[in-house]
Design a protein around this motif. Structure first.
Motif, short mmCIF file in Angstrom:
data_model
loop_
_atom_site.label_atom_id
_atom_site.label_comp_id
_atom_site.label_asym_id
_atom_site.label_seq_id
_atom_site.Cartn_x
_atom_site.Cartn_y
_atom_site.Cartn_z
N ALA A 55 0.89 -1.43 -0.02
CA ALA A 55 0.03 0.01 0.07
C ALA A 55 0.80 1.12 -0.07
N GLY A 56 0.72 2.14 0.91
CA GLY A 56 1.37 3.52 0.99
C GLY A 56 2.71 3.25 1.77
N GLY A 57 2.94 1.98 2.50
CA GLY A 57 3.83 1.71 3.36
C GLY A 57 4.72 0.47 3.14
N TYR A 58 4.95 -0.47 3.94
CA TYR A 58 6.06 -1.41 3.99
C TYR A 58 5.49 -2.72 4.54
N LEU A 59 5.80 -3.94 4.15
CA LEU A 59 5.63 -5.04 4.92
C LEU A 59 7.10 -5.68 5.19
N ALA A 60 7.12 -5.95 6.37
CA ALA A 60 8.73 -6.50 6.78
C ALA A 60 8.55 -7.68 7.37
N ARG A 61 9.53 -8.62 7.30
CA ARG A 61 9.84 -9.89 8.02
C ARG A 61 10.97 -9.81 8.77
N PRO A 62 11.07 -9.41 9.96
CA PRO A 62 12.23 -8.99 10.71
C PRO A 62 12.82 -10.38 11.41
N LEU A 63 12.05 -11.48 11.52
CA LEU A 63 12.72 -12.80 11.72
C LEU A 63 12.98 -13.65 10.77
N LEU A 64 13.41 -13.39 9.76
CA LEU A 64 13.81 -14.23 8.37
C LEU A 64 15.17 -15.06 8.99
N ASP A 65 16.26 -14.39 9.86
CA ASP A 65 17.20 -15.11 10.01
C ASP A 65 17.10 -15.57 11.23
N VAL A 66 16.24 -15.71 11.93
CA VAL A 66 15.71 -16.45 13.37
C VAL A 66 15.07 -17.87 13.12
N SER A 67 15.69 -18.87 13.49
CA SER A 67 15.20 -20.38 13.52
C SER A 67 13.87 -20.44 14.28
N ARG A 68 13.37 -21.36 14.11
CA ARG A 68 11.88 -21.78 14.72
C ARG A 68 12.50 -22.26 16.06
N ALA A 69 13.61 -23.03 16.30
CA ALA A 69 14.35 -23.27 17.60
C ALA A 69 14.31 -22.29 18.49
#
Length: 439
Positions: free
Chosen positions: A153-167
């Protein structure tokens, strides 16, 4: 040794620390629960944008009706406002895809200018995405998997945990005694991602313990490669993105000449980049249609049908027509002055400039055989005039014609393509624009 999870999260979100708001996509599951708890805790010691949580209720399972209550309880305990959004999931071949599209549409609705939606996908999710797309035969763009951030939209979508494992997320949740929802559908192997998560990836990691982290790292490499391909596409499109001879026709278009000079692979790369915001891209088997369109004879006016519209070629130019372009009625429209301009159903607006002719008027569309009085040239066949003008064929059937009874009084001046029929008035046509649904 890696920094603590809160410090890594702050570093990842540094580009958006001054955003007007952070919206946390909160399903109530492990990932989003940890993300919400991390941010709510950090907000006590750090200056962060205002936090709020968004729970999207798909209504696909009876058990899900209790989830908003759980999410509200968690948000209340953390002092974070919650908004529950109920969506309709469209039926189709892929329930997973339909639910995802409904979810992201909800995120789009809540995202203001400069605001950020934060989602909890982690490194294991990234590995699954790469493997899933690899098995579907995706190209570099698809194998780059989930981007760490993208416009929304007019902003952003961010995925800040992509370098974090589920464990790591599980360990954090255990340390802080967090409670979360276990969605029973996540155990259903009929869904492709669940099959990969519960059957394929465990087998891979038994033989290759670093499989998940290596797959996620491969996605990073491919993301970098895709970024370079994007830069190359921008360079190639710069030469082709020249103004058309019809500036009033507000449709995306490109000059075909500069594209012809590129290799086939660079043509596809440039077109993928150009078409991405306009339509879902075709798979590899359908790119033969591009070469048919490109190599057709100049007067053939070929087209290439894609998921959300059509690519037309007119002479040495290609034009994008979204699906909404066909939402047009060629029925006659009465014009009772002083109504001015006249709104044409699905076809923009028509406006008189000057003193309109007296008497009842009507707007019609071409049926063939129309003759037009052209100053200095006498009566001329409209079809021949259109051919002389080079007006794209897909526009000609939409050209509004002004009639009084059975007499054709005139057609829009179309930025001087031909002289107007009267010194006392002109007829200006403003077709549908991208803002009116053409993109």
């Amino acid at each position: 040794m890696k920094p603590a999870l809160p410090a890594r999260l702050l570093q990842t979100l540094a580009p958006w620390r001054n955003a007007p708001a952070w919206h946390i996509a909160f399903s109530g599951g492990l990932d989003s629960t940890v993300l919400l708890h991390l941010l709510a805790t950090l907000a006590k010691s750090e200056t962060l944008p205002p936090l709020n949580a968004i729970h999207v209720h798909h209504g696909l399972q009876a058990v899900a009706d209790a989830w908003p209550i759980h999410c509200q309880s968690v948000c209340d305990s953390l002092g974070v406002p919650l908004r529950v959004m109920r969506v309709q999931v469209q039926s189709g071949a892929s329930l997973e895809r339909a639910a995802r599209e409904a979810r992201y549409q909800a995120f789009t609705e809540v995202t203001g200018v400069g605001e950020v939606v934060l989602t909890g996908q982690h490194r294991d999710d990234q590995a699954e995405t790469l493997l899933f797309r690899l098995l579907r035969g995706a190209g570099v763009r698809g194998l780059a998997a989930m981007p760490a951030h993208r416009p929304l939209a007019g902003g952003y979508l961010a995925r800040p945990l992509l370098d974090v494992s589920r464990a790591e997320l599980e360990a954090y949740a255990s340390d802080h005694q967090l409670k979360w929802i276990d969605d029973p559908s996540n155990a259903d192997p009929r869904f492709s991602r669940n099959y990969l998560r519960h059957r394929v990836i465990p087998t891979l990691t038994e033989r290759w313990p670093q499989a998940v982290s290596n797959l996620a790292r491969t996605a990073e490499h491919l993301s970098e490669a895709q970024a370079l391909l994007g830069e190359l596409a921008c360079m190639d499109l710069h030469a082709a993105d020249q103004p058309s001879a019809f500036p009033w026709l507000v449709l995306p278009s490109l000059d075909l000449g500069p594209l012809r000079e590129l290799s086939d692979a660079r043509q596809r790369n440039a077109l993928r980049h150009w078409l991405t915001p306009l339509t879902r891209l075709p798979d590899s088997d359908h790119w033969a249609s591009w070469f048919s369109l490109r190599d057709a004879k100049a007067d053939a006016q070929p087209l290439w049908r894609l998921a959300d519209g059509e690519l037309h070629r007119c002479g040495e130019r290609i034009w994008w027509l979204p699906s909404t372009w066909s939402d047009f009625s060629d029925a006659s429209v009465s014009w009772s002055l002083p109504q001015n301009p006249l709104v044409l159903p699905g076809n923009g607006r028509l406006e008189f400039i000057g003193k309109a002719p007296d008497g009842p008027l009507e707007v019609r569309y071409r049926r063939g055989g129309e003759m037009l009085e052209v100053p200095g040239r006498g009566r001329r066949d409209l079809k021949r005039l259109l051919n002389e003008s080079g007006l794209p064929g897909f526009v000609r059937g939409r050209l509004p014609l002004l009639y009084q009874g059975e007499q054709l009084l005139g057609v829009p001046s179309l930025a001087g393509l031909w002289p107007v029929a009267s010194d006392s008035w002109q007829l200006h046509w403003m077709p549908q624009t991208c803002d009116q649904g053409l993109s």
